[in-house]
Motif scaffolding. Structure first.
Motif, PDB file in Angstrom:
ATOM      1  N   MET A 115       0.824  -1.195   0.000  1.00 38.18           N
ATOM      2  CA  MET A 115       0.000   0.000   0.000  1.00 38.18           C
ATOM      3  C   MET A 115       0.869   1.260   0.000  1.00 38.18           C
ATOM      4  O   MET A 115       0.526   2.244  -0.637  1.00 38.18           O
ATOM      5  CB  MET A 115      -0.905  -0.050   1.237  1.00 38.18           C
ATOM      6  CG  MET A 115      -1.935   1.016   1.266  1.00 38.18           C
ATOM      7  SD  MET A 115      -3.070   0.740  -0.086  1.00 38.18           S
ATOM      8  CE  MET A 115      -4.231   1.989   0.224  1.00 38.18           C
ATOM      9  N   LYS A 116       1.991   1.185   0.716  1.00 37.47           N
ATOM     10  CA  LYS A 116       2.888   2.340   0.747  1.00 37.47           C
ATOM     11  C   LYS A 116       3.431   2.652  -0.639  1.00 37.47           C
ATOM     12  O   LYS A 116       3.541   3.817  -1.018  1.00 37.47           O
ATOM     13  CB  LYS A 116       4.047   2.090   1.707  1.00 37.47           C
ATOM     14  CG  LYS A 116       3.655   2.061   3.157  1.00 37.47           C
ATOM     15  CD  LYS A 116       4.868   1.770   4.021  1.00 37.47           C
ATOM     16  CE  LYS A 116       4.461   1.608   5.461  1.00 37.47           C
ATOM     17  NZ  LYS A 116       5.621   1.273   6.300  1.00 37.47           N
ATOM     18  N   VAL A 117       3.740   1.599  -1.384  1.00 32.51           N
ATOM     19  CA  VAL A 117       4.281   1.797  -2.728  1.00 32.51           C
ATOM     20  C   VAL A 117       3.257   2.485  -3.620  1.00 32.51           C
ATOM     21  O   VAL A 117       3.590   3.390  -4.393  1.00 32.51           O
ATOM     22  CB  VAL A 117       4.716   0.434  -3.332  1.00 32.51           C
ATOM     23  CG1 VAL A 117       5.131   0.590  -4.776  1.00 32.51           C
ATOM     24  CG2 VAL A 117       5.830  -0.170  -2.508  1.00 32.51           C
ATOM     25  N   VAL A 118       1.998   2.086  -3.498  1.00 29.36           N
ATOM     26  CA  VAL A 118       0.936   2.691  -4.306  1.00 29.36           C
ATOM     27  C   VAL A 118       0.794   4.169  -3.966  1.00 29.36           C
ATOM     28  O   VAL A 118       0.679   5.020  -4.854  1.00 29.36           O
ATOM     29  CB  VAL A 118      -0.390   1.934  -4.089  1.00 29.36           C
ATOM     30  CG1 VAL A 118      -1.549   2.659  -4.741  1.00 29.36           C
ATOM     31  CG2 VAL A 118      -0.282   0.524  -4.623  1.00 29.36           C
ATOM     32  N   LEU A 119       0.819   4.494  -2.683  1.00 29.23           N
ATOM     33  CA  LEU A 119       0.702   5.896  -2.277  1.00 29.23           C
ATOM     34  C   LEU A 119       1.903   6.718  -2.732  1.00 29.23           C
ATOM     35  O   LEU A 119       1.753   7.868  -3.154  1.00 29.23           O
ATOM     36  CB  LEU A 119       0.526   5.991  -0.768  1.00 29.23           C
ATOM     37  CG  LEU A 119      -0.791   5.444  -0.232  1.00 29.23           C
ATOM     38  CD1 LEU A 119      -0.788   5.478   1.287  1.00 29.23           C
ATOM     39  CD2 LEU A 119      -1.958   6.236  -0.779  1.00 29.23           C
ATOM     40  N   TYR A 169      -6.729   8.696 -10.327  1.00 30.18           N
ATOM     41  CA  TYR A 169      -8.153   8.543 -10.001  1.00 30.18           C
ATOM     42  C   TYR A 169      -8.518   7.067  -9.868  1.00 30.18           C
ATOM     43  O   TYR A 169      -9.296   6.699  -8.989  1.00 30.18           O
ATOM     44  CB  TYR A 169      -9.030   9.200 -11.060  1.00 30.18           C
ATOM     45  CG  TYR A 169      -8.956  10.709 -11.072  1.00 30.18           C
ATOM     46  CD1 TYR A 169      -8.601  11.430  -9.950  1.00 30.18           C
ATOM     47  CD2 TYR A 169      -9.258  11.432 -12.216  1.00 30.18           C
ATOM     48  CE1 TYR A 169      -8.529  12.809  -9.956  1.00 30.18           C
ATOM     49  CE2 TYR A 169      -9.198  12.811 -12.239  1.00 30.18           C
ATOM     50  CZ  TYR A 169      -8.840  13.491 -11.109  1.00 30.18           C
ATOM     51  OH  TYR A 169      -8.784  14.851 -11.117  1.00 30.18           O
ATOM     52  N   GLY A 170      -7.969   6.226 -10.717  1.00 32.55           N
ATOM     53  CA  GLY A 170      -8.209   4.796 -10.608  1.00 32.55           C
ATOM     54  C   GLY A 170      -7.694   4.232  -9.297  1.00 32.55           C
ATOM     55  O   GLY A 170      -8.351   3.408  -8.652  1.00 32.55           O
ATOM     56  N   LEU A 171      -6.515   4.698  -8.882  1.00 28.89           N
ATOM     57  CA  LEU A 171      -5.981   4.270  -7.594  1.00 28.89           C
ATOM     58  C   LEU A 171      -6.888   4.704  -6.446  1.00 28.89           C
ATOM     59  O   LEU A 171      -7.120   3.938  -5.509  1.00 28.89           O
ATOM     60  CB  LEU A 171      -4.583   4.845  -7.376  1.00 28.89           C
ATOM     61  CG  LEU A 171      -3.440   4.177  -8.104  1.00 28.89           C
ATOM     62  CD1 LEU A 171      -2.142   4.926  -7.835  1.00 28.89           C
ATOM     63  CD2 LEU A 171      -3.295   2.739  -7.681  1.00 28.89           C
ATOM     64  N   LEU A 172      -7.393   5.907  -6.523  1.00 30.94           N
ATOM     65  CA  LEU A 172      -8.285   6.392  -5.468  1.00 30.94           C
ATOM     66  C   LEU A 172      -9.563   5.563  -5.405  1.00 30.94           C
ATOM     67  O   LEU A 172     -10.048   5.234  -4.317  1.00 30.94           O
ATOM     68  CB  LEU A 172      -8.621   7.873  -5.692  1.00 30.94           C
ATOM     69  CG  LEU A 172      -7.482   8.851  -5.434  1.00 30.94           C
ATOM     70  CD1 LEU A 172      -7.900  10.258  -5.830  1.00 30.94           C
ATOM     71  CD2 LEU A 172      -7.037   8.800  -3.994  1.00 30.94           C
ATOM     72  N   VAL A 187      -8.678   2.179  -3.813  1.00 34.92           N
ATOM     73  CA  VAL A 187      -8.510   2.304  -2.360  1.00 34.92           C
ATOM     74  C   VAL A 187      -9.863   2.473  -1.683  1.00 34.92           C
ATOM     75  O   VAL A 187     -10.115   1.886  -0.629  1.00 34.92           O
ATOM     76  CB  VAL A 187      -7.554   3.468  -2.026  1.00 34.92           C
ATOM     77  CG1 VAL A 187      -7.555   3.790  -0.539  1.00 34.92           C
ATOM     78  CG2 VAL A 187      -6.143   3.130  -2.485  1.00 34.92           C
ATOM     79  N   ALA A 188     -10.763   3.249  -2.279  1.00 38.22           N
ATOM     80  CA  ALA A 188     -12.097   3.432  -1.700  1.00 38.22           C
ATOM     81  C   ALA A 188     -12.861   2.108  -1.666  1.00 38.22           C
ATOM     82  O   ALA A 188     -13.512   1.787  -0.664  1.00 38.22           O
ATOM     83  CB  ALA A 188     -12.874   4.474  -2.495  1.00 38.22           C
ATOM     84  N   ILE A 189     -12.773   1.320  -2.735  1.00 42.50           N
ATOM     85  CA  ILE A 189     -13.449   0.025  -2.769  1.00 42.50           C
ATOM     86  C   ILE A 189     -12.854  -0.910  -1.725  1.00 42.50           C
ATOM     87  O   ILE A 189     -13.581  -1.629  -1.030  1.00 42.50           O
ATOM     88  CB  ILE A 189     -13.374  -0.584  -4.184  1.00 42.50           C
ATOM     89  CG1 ILE A 189     -14.255   0.217  -5.140  1.00 42.50           C
ATOM     90  CG2 ILE A 189     -13.781  -2.048  -4.182  1.00 42.50           C
ATOM     91  CD1 ILE A 189     -14.081  -0.152  -6.597  1.00 42.50           C
ATOM     92  N   ALA A 190     -11.533  -0.892  -1.583  1.00 44.97           N
ATOM     93  CA  ALA A 190     -10.888  -1.734  -0.577  1.00 44.97           C
ATOM     94  C   ALA A 190     -11.324  -1.336   0.835  1.00 44.97           C
ATOM     95  O   ALA A 190     -11.580  -2.200   1.677  1.00 44.97           O
ATOM     96  CB  ALA A 190      -9.370  -1.648  -0.716  1.00 44.97           C
TER      97      ALA A 190
END
Length: 69
Positions: A1-5, A47-50, A53-56
Protein backbone atom coordinates in the motif's frame (compact mmCIF):
# COMPACT_ATOMS: atom_id res chain seq x y z
CA UNK A 1 0.00 0.00 0.00
CA UNK A 2 2.89 2.34 0.75
CA UNK A 3 4.28 1.80 -2.73
CA UNK A 4 0.94 2.69 -4.31
CA UNK A 5 0.70 5.90 -2.28
CA UNK A 6 4.28 6.84 -3.12
CA UNK A 7 3.63 6.23 -6.84
CA UNK A 8 0.46 8.32 -6.74
CA UNK A 9 2.28 11.16 -4.99
CA UNK A 10 5.14 11.04 -7.48
CA UNK A 11 2.73 11.02 -10.42
CA UNK A 12 0.91 14.07 -9.08
CA UNK A 13 4.19 15.90 -8.42
CA UNK A 14 5.61 15.11 -11.88
CA UNK A 15 2.33 16.09 -13.50
CA UNK A 16 2.39 19.45 -11.72
CA UNK A 17 5.98 20.09 -12.84
CA UNK A 18 5.24 19.20 -16.45
CA UNK A 19 2.09 21.33 -16.47
CA UNK A 20 4.04 24.27 -15.07
CA UNK A 21 6.61 24.02 -17.86
CA UNK A 22 3.83 23.72 -20.44
CA UNK A 23 2.02 26.80 -19.16
CA UNK A 24 5.16 28.94 -19.15
CA UNK A 25 5.70 28.20 -22.83
CA UNK A 26 9.05 26.47 -22.39
CA UNK A 27 8.06 23.53 -24.60
CA UNK A 28 7.54 23.28 -28.35
CA UNK A 29 4.27 22.06 -29.90
CA UNK A 30 5.18 18.36 -30.01
CA UNK A 31 6.37 18.39 -26.41
CA UNK A 32 3.23 20.29 -25.39
CA UNK A 33 1.00 17.57 -26.84
CA UNK A 34 3.12 14.83 -25.26
CA UNK A 35 2.99 16.49 -21.84
CA UNK A 36 -0.76 17.02 -22.09
CA UNK A 37 -1.29 13.36 -22.96
CA UNK A 38 1.03 12.18 -20.20
CA UNK A 39 -0.68 14.42 -17.66
CA UNK A 40 -4.08 13.07 -18.68
CA UNK A 41 -2.98 9.46 -18.37
CA UNK A 42 -1.34 10.15 -15.01
CA UNK A 43 -4.51 11.81 -13.77
CA UNK A 44 -6.62 8.84 -14.89
CA UNK A 45 -4.19 6.45 -13.15
CA UNK A 46 -4.35 8.40 -9.88
CA UNK A 47 -8.15 8.54 -10.00
CA UNK A 48 -8.21 4.80 -10.61
CA UNK A 49 -5.98 4.27 -7.59
CA UNK A 50 -8.29 6.39 -5.47
CA UNK A 51 -11.31 4.37 -6.58
CA UNK A 52 -9.46 1.13 -5.87
CA UNK A 53 -8.51 2.30 -2.36
CA UNK A 54 -12.10 3.43 -1.70
CA UNK A 55 -13.45 0.03 -2.77
CA UNK A 56 -10.89 -1.73 -0.58
CA UNK A 57 -11.88 0.43 2.40
CA UNK A 58 -15.57 -0.28 1.84
CA UNK A 59 -14.91 -4.01 1.58
CA UNK A 60 -12.88 -3.94 4.79
CA UNK A 61 -15.60 -1.99 6.60
CA UNK A 62 -18.27 -4.40 5.35
CA UNK A 63 -16.21 -7.39 6.44
CA UNK A 64 -15.65 -5.82 9.88
CA UNK A 65 -19.37 -5.22 10.30
CA UNK A 66 -20.20 -8.78 9.27
CA UNK A 67 -17.66 -10.24 11.71
CA UNK A 68 -18.93 -8.10 14.60
CA UNK A 69 -22.58 -9.01 13.99
Amino acid sequence: MKVVLILATLFVFISMLLNGARRRGKLNDNANRAVAGLASSMRIFVYGLLVFVAIACLALAYHSLQAAG
